[in-house]
Design a protein around this motif. Structure first.
Motif, PDB file in Angstrom:
ATOM      1  N   UNK A  89       0.837  -1.195   0.000  1.00 22.98           N
ATOM      2  CA  UNK A  89       0.000   0.000   0.000  1.00 22.98           C
ATOM      3  C   UNK A  89       0.874   1.249   0.000  1.00 22.98           C
ATOM      4  N   UNK A  90       0.334   2.324  -0.545  1.00 22.12           N
ATOM      5  CA  UNK A  90       0.952   3.645  -0.468  1.00 22.12           C
ATOM      6  C   UNK A  90      -0.108   4.635   0.010  1.00 22.12           C
ATOM      7  N   UNK A  91       0.350   5.752   0.543  1.00 27.47           N
ATOM      8  CA  UNK A  91      -0.575   6.743   1.071  1.00 27.47           C
ATOM      9  C   UNK A  91      -0.132   8.137   0.654  1.00 27.47           C
ATOM     10  N   UNK A  92      -1.111   9.000   0.385  1.00 27.44           N
ATOM     11  CA  UNK A  92      -0.820  10.400   0.092  1.00 27.44           C
ATOM     12  C   UNK A  92      -1.077  11.291   1.299  1.00 27.44           C
ATOM     13  N   UNK A 154       2.926   7.923  -9.161  1.00 23.47           N
ATOM     14  CA  UNK A 154       4.209   8.474  -8.745  1.00 23.47           C
ATOM     15  C   UNK A 154       4.568   8.007  -7.335  1.00 23.47           C
ATOM     16  N   UNK A 155       3.576   7.911  -6.452  1.00 23.93           N
ATOM     17  CA  UNK A 155       3.823   7.391  -5.106  1.00 23.93           C
ATOM     18  C   UNK A 155       4.334   5.951  -5.170  1.00 23.93           C
ATOM     19  N   UNK A 159       8.073   4.675  -3.930  1.00 27.61           N
ATOM     20  CA  UNK A 159       8.172   3.697  -2.840  1.00 27.61           C
ATOM     21  C   UNK A 159       8.595   2.322  -3.334  1.00 27.61           C
ATOM     22  N   UNK A 160       9.029   2.228  -4.597  1.00 29.50           N
ATOM     23  CA  UNK A 160       9.354   0.935  -5.179  1.00 29.50           C
ATOM     24  C   UNK A 160      10.822   0.603  -5.236  1.00 29.50           C
ATOM     25  N   UNK A 161      11.695   1.498  -4.803  1.00 27.01           N
ATOM     26  CA  UNK A 161      13.136   1.229  -4.829  1.00 27.01           C
ATOM     27  C   UNK A 161      13.752   1.692  -3.516  1.00 27.01           C
ATOM     28  N   UNK A 162      14.739   0.923  -3.034  1.00 26.92           N
ATOM     29  CA  UNK A 162      15.341   1.238  -1.739  1.00 26.92           C
ATOM     30  C   UNK A 162      16.701   0.564  -1.635  1.00 26.92           C
ATOM     31  N   UNK A 163      17.636   1.215  -0.959  1.00 31.37           N
ATOM     32  CA  UNK A 163      18.936   0.621  -0.629  1.00 31.37           C
ATOM     33  C   UNK A 163      18.933   0.244   0.845  1.00 31.37           C
ATOM     34  N   UNK A 164      19.362  -0.983   1.152  1.00 27.71           N
ATOM     35  CA  UNK A 164      19.358  -1.507   2.514  1.00 27.71           C
ATOM     36  C   UNK A 164      20.759  -1.942   2.915  1.00 27.71           C
ATOM     37  N   UNK A 165      21.034  -1.864   4.216  1.00 28.64           N
ATOM     38  CA  UNK A 165      22.173  -2.590   4.779  1.00 28.64           C
ATOM     39  C   UNK A 165      21.763  -4.050   4.884  1.00 28.64           C
TER      40      UNK A 165
END
Length: 221
Positions: A89-92, A154-155, A159-165
């Motif tokens: 889910x995404x929220x505005x 666009x939300x 929210x679809x890409x991320x870099x993690x440790x």
């Protein structure tokens, strides 16, 4: 659970990095460039599933490992395909929108401690970074206007890409130029991402030393 998992992995990483070498250590794995393939079982959370529940999926990928004396550099590319019906889910800030997820692609790299724990057997413990992208993510439902649909799209993209440790522990058995290994990887919770909790990944595979990572130089006298 997140704090405990991180502490345990940090303790294991420190202990393995300082472990003494085995008296019967097979050193044929050192200074090699390995290429390999792997598959695994992946657990993750999203806002549309209960806080103590996990989605499950399977992964396939390839990896590269350059070894030194007791450490290595590891890189991997993996693809995870989600089952039908997996959502996030995404929220505005005013409304929340359900998002159907297709799968995930990951590119990661680690510095790996590789002490010998027996003849032909290595312990592996790594820390690094994983870049994750959720593909085929599509907001579902109806929208009040094309402008609202565009904002939600666009939300989803943001929210679809991320870099993690990432933290990893495992074992590798060496046979001639082959390595057979199994790993557990933890990626702690990230912010502003459609996967909202810890990610747990159990995977294994085989790798083959294609060539040496260094060459001996002989000086004629």
């Amino acid at each position: 659970m997140r704090r405990l998992s991180g502490v345990l992995l940090a303790v294991v990483l420190t202990a393995l990095a300082s472990a003494p070498a085995s008296a019967q250590e097979d050193e044929s794995w050192k200074h090699q460039w390995y290429w390999g393939a792997q598959g695994g079982y992946y657990l993750f959370q999203s806002p549309t599933i209960g806080p103590n529940n996990y989605h499950r999926a399977y992964s396939v990928g390839g990896n590269w490992l350059i070894t030194a004396d007791r450490f290595g550099l590891y890189a991997s590319v993996d693809q995870i395909t989600f089952e039908d019906g997996v959502t996030s889910a995404v929220s505005d800030g005013l409304s929340t929108y359900t998002v159907a997820l297709g799968g995930s692609r990951m590119v990661g790299g680690e510095l790996v401690a590789m002490p010998s724990v027996g003849q032909n057997l290595l312990a592996l413990a790594g820390i690094g970074v994983n870049i994750q992208h959720l593909y085929d993510a599509q907001a579902t439902g109806t929208f009040g206007s094309p402008a609202e649909e565009q904002i939600v799209a666009q939300l989803v993209e943001d929210a679809g890409s991320k870099a993690f440790v990432q933290f990893s522990v495992g074992l590798q058995y060496n046979y001639q130029r082959w390595g057979i290994y199994g790993m557990y990887r933890l990626m702690p919770q990230g912010n502003d991402f459609m996967i909202t909790g810890e990610q747990h990944w159990f995977f294994g595979g085989v790798r083959f030393a294609i060539t040496g990572a260094s060459e001996d130089v002989t000086i004629a006298r």
